[in-house]
Design a protein around this motif. Structure first.
Motif, PDB file in Angstrom:
ATOM      1  N   ALA A 178       0.837  -1.213   0.000  1.00 28.31           N
ATOM      2  CA  ALA A 178       0.000   0.000   0.000  1.00 28.31           C
ATOM      3  C   ALA A 178       0.865   1.255   0.000  1.00 28.31           C
ATOM      4  CB  ALA A 178      -0.923  -0.011   1.218  1.00 28.31           C
ATOM      5  N   LEU A 179       1.949   1.241   0.785  1.00 25.84           N
ATOM      6  CA  LEU A 179       2.849   2.389   0.818  1.00 25.84           C
ATOM      7  C   LEU A 179       3.537   2.583  -0.538  1.00 25.84           C
ATOM      8  CD1 LEU A 179       4.288   4.631   2.386  1.00 25.84           C
ATOM      9  CD2 LEU A 179       5.983   2.927   3.097  1.00 25.84           C
ATOM     10  N   ALA A 180       4.005   1.491  -1.135  1.00 31.59           N
ATOM     11  CA  ALA A 180       4.674   1.579  -2.442  1.00 31.59           C
ATOM     12  C   ALA A 180       3.718   2.084  -3.514  1.00 31.59           C
ATOM     13  CB  ALA A 180       5.241   0.213  -2.826  1.00 31.59           C
ATOM     14  N   ALA A 181       2.482   1.571  -3.492  1.00 31.37           N
ATOM     15  CA  ALA A 181       1.486   2.017  -4.476  1.00 31.37           C
ATOM     16  C   ALA A 181       1.188   3.508  -4.312  1.00 31.37           C
ATOM     17  CB  ALA A 181       0.204   1.203  -4.318  1.00 31.37           C
ATOM     18  N   THR A 182       1.182   3.973  -3.073  1.00 32.57           N
ATOM     19  CA  THR A 182       0.961   5.403  -2.823  1.00 32.57           C
ATOM     20  C   THR A 182       2.091   6.246  -3.408  1.00 32.57           C
ATOM     21  OG1 THR A 182      -0.191   4.850  -0.768  1.00 32.57           O
ATOM     22  CG2 THR A 182       0.542   7.122  -1.036  1.00 32.57           C
ATOM     23  N   LEU A 183       3.327   5.770  -3.250  1.00 35.09           N
ATOM     24  CA  LEU A 183       4.487   6.519  -3.743  1.00 35.09           C
ATOM     25  C   LEU A 183       4.481   6.663  -5.265  1.00 35.09           C
ATOM     26  CD1 LEU A 183       7.336   5.071  -1.475  1.00 35.09           C
ATOM     27  CD2 LEU A 183       6.190   7.291  -1.259  1.00 35.09           C
ATOM     28  N   VAL A 184       4.004   5.605  -5.980  1.00 38.04           N
ATOM     29  CA  VAL A 184       4.024   5.663  -7.449  1.00 38.04           C
ATOM     30  C   VAL A 184       2.712   6.206  -8.012  1.00 38.04           C
ATOM     31  CG1 VAL A 184       5.693   3.783  -7.619  1.00 38.04           C
ATOM     32  CG2 VAL A 184       3.247   3.265  -7.707  1.00 38.04           C
ATOM     33  N   SER A 185       1.785   6.615  -7.139  1.00 39.52           N
ATOM     34  CA  SER A 185       0.509   7.143  -7.619  1.00 39.52           C
ATOM     35  C   SER A 185       0.718   8.487  -8.315  1.00 39.52           C
ATOM     36  CB  SER A 185      -0.470   7.308  -6.451  1.00 39.52           C
ATOM     37  OG  SER A 185      -0.007   8.307  -5.554  1.00 39.52           O
ATOM     38  N   SER A 186      -0.244   8.845  -9.138  1.00 43.01           N
ATOM     39  CA  SER A 186      -0.126  10.072  -9.932  1.00 43.01           C
ATOM     40  C   SER A 186      -0.161  11.330  -9.078  1.00 43.01           C
ATOM     41  CB  SER A 186      -1.261  10.126 -10.966  1.00 43.01           C
ATOM     42  OG  SER A 186      -2.529  10.080 -10.313  1.00 43.01           O
ATOM     43  N   ASN A 189       4.064  10.744  -7.408  1.00 43.18           N
ATOM     44  CA  ASN A 189       5.217  10.436  -8.250  1.00 43.18           C
ATOM     45  C   ASN A 189       5.515  11.562  -9.238  1.00 43.18           C
ATOM     46  OD1 ASN A 189       7.259   8.488  -9.328  1.00 43.18           O
ATOM     47  ND2 ASN A 189       5.953   8.609 -11.147  1.00 43.18           N
ATOM     48  N   ASP A 190       6.702  12.161  -9.117  1.00 39.91           N
ATOM     49  CA  ASP A 190       7.187  13.216 -10.017  1.00 39.91           C
ATOM     50  C   ASP A 190       6.258  14.429 -10.048  1.00 39.91           C
ATOM     51  OD1 ASP A 190       9.099  14.287 -11.680  1.00 39.91           O
ATOM     52  OD2 ASP A 190       8.211  13.444 -13.515  1.00 39.91           O
ATOM     53  N   VAL A 191       5.629  14.714  -8.908  1.00 38.97           N
ATOM     54  CA  VAL A 191       4.725  15.869  -8.816  1.00 38.97           C
ATOM     55  C   VAL A 191       5.442  16.983  -8.062  1.00 38.97           C
ATOM     56  CG1 VAL A 191       2.529  16.725  -7.895  1.00 38.97           C
ATOM     57  CG2 VAL A 191       2.670  14.424  -8.890  1.00 38.97           C
ATOM     58  N   TYR A 206       9.515   8.190  -7.938  1.00 36.39           N
ATOM     59  CA  TYR A 206       9.593   6.930  -7.195  1.00 36.39           C
ATOM     60  C   TYR A 206       9.407   5.714  -8.092  1.00 36.39           C
ATOM     61  CZ  TYR A 206       9.412   9.729  -2.950  1.00 36.39           C
ATOM     62  OH  TYR A 206       9.701  10.617  -1.952  1.00 36.39           O
ATOM     63  N   ALA A 207       8.737   5.900  -9.250  1.00 38.92           N
ATOM     64  CA  ALA A 207       8.594   4.788 -10.191  1.00 38.92           C
ATOM     65  C   ALA A 207       9.973   4.327 -10.648  1.00 38.92           C
ATOM     66  CB  ALA A 207       7.762   5.234 -11.390  1.00 38.92           C
ATOM     67  N   ASN A 208      10.133   3.054 -10.849  1.00 37.42           N
ATOM     68  CA  ASN A 208      11.375   2.422 -11.311  1.00 37.42           C
ATOM     69  C   ASN A 208      12.457   2.360 -10.234  1.00 37.42           C
ATOM     70  OD1 ASN A 208      10.340   2.272 -14.029  1.00 37.42           O
ATOM     71  ND2 ASN A 208      10.856   4.430 -14.239  1.00 37.42           N
ATOM     72  N   SER A 209      12.235   2.959  -9.071  1.00 37.44           N
ATOM     73  CA  SER A 209      13.278   2.991  -8.043  1.00 37.44           C
ATOM     74  C   SER A 209      13.150   1.790  -7.110  1.00 37.44           C
ATOM     75  CB  SER A 209      13.182   4.281  -7.226  1.00 37.44           C
ATOM     76  OG  SER A 209      11.986   4.295  -6.470  1.00 37.44           O
ATOM     77  N   LEU A 254       9.771  12.709   3.341  1.00 38.43           N
ATOM     78  CA  LEU A 254      10.703  13.715   3.856  1.00 38.43           C
ATOM     79  C   LEU A 254      12.133  13.215   3.974  1.00 38.43           C
ATOM     80  CD1 LEU A 254       8.470  15.230   6.690  1.00 38.43           C
ATOM     81  CD2 LEU A 254       9.317  16.461   4.672  1.00 38.43           C
ATOM     82  N   ILE A 255      12.310  11.929   4.299  1.00 34.65           N
ATOM     83  CA  ILE A 255      13.653  11.423   4.632  1.00 34.65           C
ATOM     84  C   ILE A 255      14.114  10.339   3.672  1.00 34.65           C
ATOM     85  CG2 ILE A 255      15.063  10.322   6.410  1.00 34.65           C
ATOM     86  CD1 ILE A 255      13.181  11.549   8.504  1.00 34.65           C
ATOM     87  N   PHE A 256      13.376   9.215   3.627  1.00 32.02           N
ATOM     88  CA  PHE A 256      13.888   8.053   2.904  1.00 32.02           C
ATOM     89  C   PHE A 256      13.854   8.210   1.392  1.00 32.02           C
ATOM     90  CE2 PHE A 256      12.384   6.047   6.959  1.00 32.02           C
ATOM     91  CZ  PHE A 256      13.653   5.846   7.469  1.00 32.02           C
ATOM     92  N   GLY A 257      12.882   8.940   0.885  1.00 28.51           N
ATOM     93  CA  GLY A 257      12.865   9.193  -0.552  1.00 28.51           C
ATOM     94  C   GLY A 257      14.113   9.926  -1.013  1.00 28.51           C
ATOM     95  N   PRO A 258      14.407  11.099  -0.421  1.00 28.88           N
ATOM     96  CA  PRO A 258      15.633  11.814  -0.817  1.00 28.88           C
ATOM     97  C   PRO A 258      16.906  11.004  -0.574  1.00 28.88           C
ATOM     98  CG  PRO A 258      14.149  13.292   0.342  1.00 28.88           C
ATOM     99  CD  PRO A 258      13.557  11.925   0.458  1.00 28.88           C
ATOM    100  N   ILE A 259      16.980  10.294   0.585  1.00 30.43           N
ATOM    101  CA  ILE A 259      18.183   9.495   0.868  1.00 30.43           C
ATOM    102  C   ILE A 259      18.364   8.408  -0.194  1.00 30.43           C
ATOM    103  CG2 ILE A 259      19.181   7.791   2.440  1.00 30.43           C
ATOM    104  CD1 ILE A 259      18.111   9.416   4.758  1.00 30.43           C
ATOM    105  N   GLY A 260      17.266   7.739  -0.543  1.00 30.19           N
ATOM    106  CA  GLY A 260      17.352   6.678  -1.556  1.00 30.19           C
ATOM    107  C   GLY A 260      17.808   7.200  -2.901  1.00 30.19           C
ATOM    108  N   ILE A 261      17.275   8.340  -3.292  1.00 27.43           N
ATOM    109  CA  ILE A 261      17.675   8.937  -4.569  1.00 27.43           C
ATOM    110  C   ILE A 261      19.147   9.357  -4.519  1.00 27.43           C
ATOM    111  CG2 ILE A 261      17.232  10.769  -6.220  1.00 27.43           C
ATOM    112  CD1 ILE A 261      15.016   8.635  -6.037  1.00 27.43           C
ATOM    113  N   TRP A 262      19.584   9.897  -3.384  1.00 32.95           N
ATOM    114  CA  TRP A 262      20.992  10.305  -3.248  1.00 32.95           C
ATOM    115  C   TRP A 262      21.916   9.081  -3.334  1.00 32.95           C
ATOM    116  CZ3 TRP A 262      19.703  13.669   1.644  1.00 32.95           C
ATOM    117  CH2 TRP A 262      19.077  14.840   1.219  1.00 32.95           C
ATOM    118  N   ILE A 263      21.515   7.975  -2.717  1.00 39.23           N
ATOM    119  CA  ILE A 263      22.339   6.758  -2.798  1.00 39.23           C
ATOM    120  C   ILE A 263      22.446   6.290  -4.242  1.00 39.23           C
ATOM    121  CG2 ILE A 263      22.449   4.309  -2.184  1.00 39.23           C
ATOM    122  CD1 ILE A 263      21.205   5.044   0.523  1.00 39.23           C
TER     123      ILE A 263
END
Length: 619
Positions: A178-186, A189-191, A206-209, A254-263
Motif C-alpha cells: 500500500a505504501l509503495a502504491a501510494t508513492l508511485v501514484s499520480s 510520483n514526479d509531482v 519513485y517509479a522504477n526505483s 521527507l527522509i527516505f525518498g531523498p536518501i534513496g535517490i541520493w544513494i
C-alpha cells in the motif's frame, strides 16, 4: 508433499526450525539465514541424498540441490510455517554485522523479483526483434499492448520490492505494498509543489526505483515492532495499520525518498568517475571474468540493484548485464571444450548437459558440477570471459533492458542501435570460442591420472594373459533381483549415485557383497559403506526412505573401521515390520565412484542366493 522427508532432514541438519530465521531460493539453491550457524551440521548435510553441495559465507547459508529447488522450497515453507522468529520482537532477532545484513537483504530481496524482470526483459528483446524485422510496427496497438507489460513491471518496481522484502523486515506485506502504491501514484510520483504539515516536499520520481522503498519498509518494520509493544492489544487490530501508514508516508517523503535517490545518484557518480578515469571496459572485463566465483559464493544477484540503478538513471546498463551474459556463454564454452576433450561417455554426458544449461543462462550446474571439481574451467572462463568483456567494454556495449543470456540479445538493438547488437554478438562469440579453446587446451586434470592408470593396466594385461582386473560383488541378501532403473527411488534409479542393483530380500540377514573396510555406518543403521583395497566404494542402502525409522528394526553388527570379508554378516533387519510400517524393503547396492572405472556391469538373475555374483567392476 513429495519432498517432505528430504526437507525434514535439511531442517534437522541446519539446526532445527528454531534456528531458521529466513529461507529463500534462487535457480538451484536454498538460501538460509540461520540464527546460529554453529548448530548446522554442514558435513552431514553435504552427504544427504539430493544435496549437491553446501556453501556457507557472509551472504547466506546455501544448500545447493538443483533446478527443482522451487518445488522443494514451496514444501519447505509450508513445513516451517509462520515461525515466531520471523514475526516477533527484535529480542529474538540475530544481531549481525551491518554490512552482512545489507548484503543478505539485497540478495534475498532481489531473488523473487528476478522472475517478472526476466519476463519483461525478454519481452522487450523480442519486441525489438519483431520491430527490426517488420513483423510488428513499433506504433501498432499490438506492440504497444505487449510493451505495456515491460513498462508496468519497471514502473511498479517499488511494489514488487515492497512485497519481496516486507516479511524479512518484519513489516506487513500488504501495508508495504500500500505504501509503495501510494508513492508511485499520480498524486505523488514526479509531482512538484507538494507539501505536508506545511513542509515543502522535493519533487521525486519513485517509479522504477528500489532504494527508497527498501528504506521505507525497513522503517515500517521497526515501527510495527514498536507499536506491538506499546499499543494495547485490544486496539492493535484497528489502530496499528492506521498509525503505520500515517507515520510511514510522511517520513518516507521527507527522509527516505531523498536518501534513496541520493544513494542511487552516488552509485552512478562512482561508476561515472571510474568510467572517466579508467574506462568502464575494465569493470566489464573483470565482472565477465570473475562472475563464476561470485555465483559460487552466492553473490551472483548483487549486480542486479546496480544494473537497475543504471537503467533508471541512464536508460541503459553499461557494465553488468552484458558482462553477465558474456560470462554465462564463456561458462558454456568451457564445458563444450571439456565435452570435446573427454573420452569417457559419462563425462561427455555431464559436460554436454551443463554446457547447454549455461547456454540457457543457468550456470550453477556447471559451476558446482564441474568447475569446483576440475578447477581449470575457472581459468578458461577468466580468459574467454575477460577477453569478451574487454571487447564489449571498449565498444561501449549498452544493455537497454534488464535481461541477460542468449535469449536477451535482441534487446541490444533497442532504439535502432544495430551496431550495439553487432558488438554484443561479437563479444559473446569471443567469450564462447576463447573459453572453449582454453578449456580444451588446459585439459581435464584427471586425464593424466587416467592415462597413467591405463598404462599400468596395459602392463597388467600383458603379464596376466590379457585378462583385465575386476572386482565382483555378490548379493547382499537372498531374494529377487531388481534392475537399478526399476527401483522406486529417483536418486538411485537414474544412476545419479552410481551403477548397481537392488534385492527384494526373503530373509532378515544382510551380507557384505565385497571384502574391504567398513567406511561408514549411518547413525540410523539403514546404510553401510564399504571401501575395497582397490578403492571401489560400495554403498548398501537397506530399504527406501527407511532413514525415517531412525534405526528401529535394524541391528548392525559392524562398526566403521572394521575389516569385513565377502559374505560376512553386516546387519539383521526385521523386514516384515518395516513393510508393516509402509516402507519399501528393497536393498540397494551401488558403486558410488562408478565414473572412476572402465565399466560397472550388473548381472541379471531371476532369484539370487548368497553366492550369486550381481555386479562386476572392471578396473
Amino acid at each position: 508433499m513429495k519432498y517432505q522427508a528430504f526437507n525434514e532432514e535439511i531442517i534437522r541438519l541446519v539446526g532445527g526450525k528454531d534456528n531458521i530465521q529466513a529461507v529463500v531460493h534462487c535457480m538451484t539453491r536454498l538460501r538460509f539465514t540461520l540464527k546460529d550457524r554453529s548448530k548446522a551440521q554442514t558435513e552431514e548435510l553435504k552427504k544427504l541424498d539430493g544435496v549437491i553441495d553446501v556453501v556457507s559465507n557472509n551472504v547466506a547459508y546455501q544448500v545447493i540441490i538443483g533446478t527443482h529447488v522451487n518445488e522443494v522450497h514451496a514444501e519447505l515453507v509450508k513445513m516451517l510455517g509462520l515461525t515466531p522468529n520471523t514475526e516477533e520482537d527484535n529480542e529474538t532477532t540475530v544481531k549481525k554485522n551491518p554490512l552482512k545484513a545489507i548484503m543478505d537483504l539485497l540478495s534475498e530481496t532481489m531473488t523473487p523479483v528476478i522472475e517478472p524482470i526476466i519476463a519483461s526483459g525478454l519481452l522487450a528483446g523480442f519486441l525489438s526483434l519483431f520491430s527490426i524485422t517488420g513483423l510488428i510496427s513499433a506504433g501498432s496497438p499490438t506492440y504497444q499492448l505487449l510493451d505495456s507489460i515491460r513498462a508496468a513491471v519497471f514502473f511498479f518496481l517499488p511494489i514488487f520490492i515492497a512485497m519481496s522484502c516486507a516479511k524479512r523486515l518484519k513489516a506487513s506485506p500488504y501495508l508495504a505494498v500500500a505504501l509503495a502504491a501510494t508513492l508511485v501514484s499520480s498524486t505523488i510520483n514526479d509531482v512538484s509543489g507538494l507539501s505536508i504539515f506545511g513542509i515543502k516536499l522535493p519533487q521525486m520520481v519513485y517509479a522504477n526505483s528500489f532504494i527508497p522503498i527498501i528504506l521505507a519498509v525497513w522503517f515500517m518494520g521497526q515501527l510495527t515492532v514498536f507499536l506491538k509493544k506499546y499499543v494495547p492489544k485490544f486496539l492493535q487490530y484497528f489502530l496499528n495499520p492506521l498509525l503505520i501508514m500515517v507515520i510511514c508516508l510522511p517520513v518516507t517523503l521527507l527522509i527516505f525518498g531523498p536518501i534513496g535517490i541520493w544513494i542511487g545518484d552516488g552509485i552512478g557518480w562512482f561508476f561515472e568517475i571510474l568510467h572517466n578515469t579508467f574506462g568502464s571496459w575494465i569493470v566489464v572485463m573483470l565482472y565477465a571474468a570473475f562472475q563464476p566465483f561470485l555465483i559460487m559464493l552466492g553473490a551472483g544477484n548483487f549486480m542486479m540493484p546496480l544494473a537497475l540503478n543504471f537503467v533508471n538513471k541512464m536508460g541503459y546498463d553499461p557494465i553488468f548485464l552484458a558482462a553477465a551474459t558474456i560470462s554465462d556463454l564463456a561458462v558454456s564454452g568451457a564445458m563444450l571444450g571439456y565435452f570435446l576433450r573427454a573420452k569417457d561417455a559419462k563425462q561427455k554426458q555431464l559436460f554436454g548437459t551443463v554446457s547447454f544449461s549455461a547456454l540457457m543462462g543457468v550456470t550453477e550446474p556447471a559451476i558446482y558440477g564441474a568447475f569446483i571439481k576440475y578447477r581449470r574451467p575457472f581459468i578458461a572462463v577468466m580468459i574467454g570471459g575477460g577477453i569478451g568483456g574487454l571487447f564489449a567494454g571498449l565498444m561501449n556495449v549498452k544493455t537497454y533492458s534488464i535481461v541477460w543470456g542468449l535469449m536477451g540479445l535482441p534487446s541490444y538493438a533497442d532504439n535502432q542501435d544495430f551496431s550495439n547488437l553487432v558488438f554484443m554478438i561479437i563479444s559473446v562469440v569471443i567469450g564462447f570460442i576463447v573459453a572453449t579453446v582454453a578449456a580444451y587446451i588446459l585439459g581435464i586434470p584427471q586425464e593424466d591420472q587416467e592415462v597413467a592408470s591405463e598404462e599400468t593396466r596395459e602392463e597388467s594385461v600383458s603379464v596376466k594373459s590379457n585378462v583385465l582386473k575386476k572386482v565382483s560383488l555378490t548379493t547382499v541378501a537372498e531374494g529377487t533381483f531388481v534392475p537399478l532403473e526399476n527401483i522406486n527411488d529417483q536418486a538411485f534409479s537414474t544412476g545419479a549415485l552410481g551403477n548397481g542393483f537392488g534385492i527384494i530380500p526373503e530373509n532378515n540377514q544382510i551380507f557384505a557383497p565385497v571384502s574391504g573396510e567398513v567406511s561408514a555406518v549411518f547413525p540410523t543403521k539403514h546404510a553401510i559403506g564399504i571401501r575395497t583395497n582397490q578403492g571401489v566404494e560400495v554403498l548398501i542402502h537397506i530399504g527406501i526412505d527407511t532413514v525415517e525409522l531412525d534405526g528401529k528394526y535394524f541391528e548392525t553388527v559392524v562398526v566403521q573401521g572394521d575389516q569385513v570379508k565377502q559374505g560376512q554378516l553386516l546387519s539383521t533387519v526385521d523386514f516384515a515390520s518395516i513393510q508393516k510400517e509402509g516402507y519399501d524393503p528393497t536393498v540397494i547396492v551401488v558403486v558410488t565412484n562408478t565414473m572412476n572405472y572402465l565399466d560397472v556391469i550388473p548381472t541379471f538373475h531371476e532369484a539370487v542366493t548368497t553366492d550369486s555374483e550381481c555386479l562386476t567392476v572392471v578396473l
